[in-house]
Design a protein around this motif. Structure first.
Motif, PDB file in Angstrom:
ATOM      1  N   UNK A   1      37.529  39.983  41.374  1.00 18.97           N
ATOM      2  CA  UNK A   1      38.027  39.982  40.000  1.00 18.97           C
ATOM      3  C   UNK A   1      37.427  41.136  39.198  1.00 18.97           C
ATOM      4  N   UNK A   2      36.141  41.405  39.422  1.00 17.36           N
ATOM      5  CA  UNK A   2      35.470  42.485  38.700  1.00 17.36           C
ATOM      6  C   UNK A   2      36.045  43.841  39.087  1.00 17.36           C
ATOM      7  N   UNK A   3      36.240  44.063  40.377  1.00 16.03           N
ATOM      8  CA  UNK A   3      36.780  45.347  40.829  1.00 16.03           C
ATOM      9  C   UNK A   3      38.242  45.506  40.432  1.00 16.03           C
ATOM     10  N   UNK A   4      39.018  44.430  40.515  1.00 18.70           N
ATOM     11  CA  UNK A   4      40.428  44.510  40.142  1.00 18.70           C
ATOM     12  C   UNK A   4      40.603  44.754  38.653  1.00 18.70           C
ATOM     13  N   UNK A   5      39.644  44.296  37.857  1.00 16.28           N
ATOM     14  CA  UNK A   5      39.755  44.422  36.406  1.00 16.28           C
ATOM     15  C   UNK A   5      39.732  45.872  35.942  1.00 16.28           C
ATOM     16  N   UNK A   6      39.128  46.742  36.731  1.00 14.74           N
ATOM     17  CA  UNK A   6      39.033  48.144  36.295  1.00 14.74           C
ATOM     18  C   UNK A   6      40.400  48.805  36.227  1.00 14.74           C
TER      19      UNK A   6
END
Length: 476
Positions: A237-242
């Motif tokens: 989720x953190x990486x996709x949020x970028x």
């Protein structure tokens, strides 16, 4: 004695088995029944991830324009092809998982392919009409684009289909990464798909967490789907949020099973133990946490111990074995660590140890005397382990169940209809089973609340998750 090297498998990109980029590393795939390597697979790097994503993006241009009927026809052909090669898929599952439970899922997998084939032709939307004066409006459901999909190792083929089938049915294209320890069946699925679907619609790449991160961070995918741990979900989720990618996260679980005073104790014990040790307990909805009212606690504990003690793990070649091994040595160590670090007030009543010195087998285990704040009641064990908690009444059992960080699945055992209706409405879980366990019809959604993630697998909701909605308005 000459050691025979394990054969090397290759990724499927753009409809073909392809050699990895020069200098790529490989990893060994172990047979969990023996602990010995039976395959080598590529650790897919940035160059090959990009190759797969570009193939999927190119295929999306045409596949997204196919009619629902055309996509249905293709998926029905794929379902028939999987059914014809059921023995080959089962053998691949057995070699990678050592589990008859995973290998026996072929009929259900074929059903899911057929279900999503039908779903392709049943898109819902607002009826076209004049919602503003002198204007006609309607909505369109469209595919989202290329989907990056990360599957787990507990049910490899089942999870590959749960991810790829709805996405493809909706007109998307897919780059799927099976788990590092279980790549075989997903690659076989991609081989079959290459004969039926246009090249690039379903691509499969092997690798571990580093490969998954490359997929999530790649600029091409519009959506990312993961089934895995909470920690993996946070990372995705953190990486996709970028890049604001859409995410579908089916994460961990700690299934509470509430046993009421009037429950059929013998039937409850049989079903709970089966739901706890099936696939060696490697199921995020395993019946792992039993909450029993005071009035029948001792009887339920005795019945659970009797049922668990009568089961034993073993390889598929032993027909009297109840379940297979844990998937890998790290998982075996995790389960043993959970049992070895019990609070002083808890006790192992049966099991609690590895079985044999070959492979990753673990005894069916029942632990009594646990409390709601113990680590073992809060941690997803993912092994054939049941904890039993004594509760004053159903209200206390319900409160304890809902205090969990997880919200995937739960169960109630009672012969009181009113109590069943009340508890099923109050349990804060995406699934509630009453007097049963581990039921997953294709028509019903599967997905959790809280830290068990977001989004649904199966059902129309699992299909609609791979569509986007566009509103169109014409001035008359």
């Amino acid at each position: 004695m000459t050691t025979v090297a394990a054969p090397t498998i290759r990724n499927v990109i753009n409809g073909e088995r392809v050699e990895p980029a020069t200098g790529s590393e490989h990893f060994e795939v172990l047979d969990p029944c023996t602990g010995q390597a039976h395959l080598r697979a590529p650790c897919t790097g940035a160059e090959d991830v990009d190759r797969a994503m570009r193939a999927a993006a190119s295929a999306f241009e045409e596949w997204s324009r196919t009619t629902p009927g055309e996509r249905q026809s293709a998926l029905l052909k794929l379902a028939d092809a999987v059914a014809r090669q059921a023995a080959e898929f089962s053998e691949a599952e057995l070699c990678d998982t050592g589990s008859r439970d995973a290998a026996s899922e072929i009929d259900g997998i074929v059903d899911e392919l057929r279900f999503f084939a039908g779903a392709a032709r049943l898109l819902d939307g607002v009826a076209g009409g004049e919602y503003a004066p002198e204007h006609t409006s309607y909505t369109r459901r469209e595919p989202v684009g290329v989907c990056a999909q990360l599957a787990p190792w507990n049910f490899p083929l089942l999870m590959a289909v749960l991810k790829s089938a709805p996405a493809i049915a909706a007109g998307n294209t897919v780059v799927l990464k099976p788990a590092q320890t279980t790549p075989s069946s997903a690659l076989l699925l991609a081989d079959l798909a290459a004969r039926i679907l246009p090249p690039g619609v379903l691509n499969v790449v092997c690798g571990g967490p580093a490969t998954g991160r490359l997929m999530v961070e790649h600029p091409v995918p519009a959506a990312v789907s993961l089934t895995g741990s909470v920690a993996a979900g946070v990372d995705v989720a953190t990486r996709a949020a970028t890049t604001l990618k859409r995410t579908h996260l089916e994460l961990g679980g700690k299934t509470p099973v509430l046993v009421c005073a009037e429950a059929d104790i013998a039937e409850a014990a049989r079903t709970i133990v089966t739901g706890a040790v099936a696939n060696a307990g490697q199921d995020c909805t395993a019946a792992s946490r039993v909450l029993v009212v005071e009035a029948v606690h001792d009887q339920v504990l005795e019945a659970l111990v009797a049922e668990a003690s009568a089961r034993r793990p073993g390889p598929p070649s032993e027909p009297d074995s109840a379940y297979g091994p844990l998937n890998n040595p790290e998982q075996l160590a995790h389960v043993q660590r959970c049992v070895d670090t019990l609070a002083p007030h808890a006790r192992v009543v049966t099991g609690g140890h590895r079985v044999g010195d070959r492979g990753f087998f673990y005894a069916p285990t029942v632990i009594a005397g646990v409390r709601e704040d113990d680590d073992i009641t809060r941690t997803e064990i993912f092994g054939p382990v049941i904890t039993v908690e004594r509760c004053a009444d159903e209200a206390e059992a319900l409160r304890r169940a809902n205090s969990s960080q997880y919200g995937l699945a739960s169960a109630v055992w009672t012969t009181n209809h009113r109590k069943a209706m009340h508890l099923s409405s109050e349990l804060d879980y995406g699934t509630v089973w009453v007097n049963t366990h581990l039921q997953f019809p294709s028509e019903l959604p599967h997905g959790g609340f809280r830290q068990s993630g977001n989004g649904k697998d199966l059902s129309r909701y699992g299909f609609e998750a791979y569509t986007r909605i566009k509103q169109v308005t014409h001035r008359l």
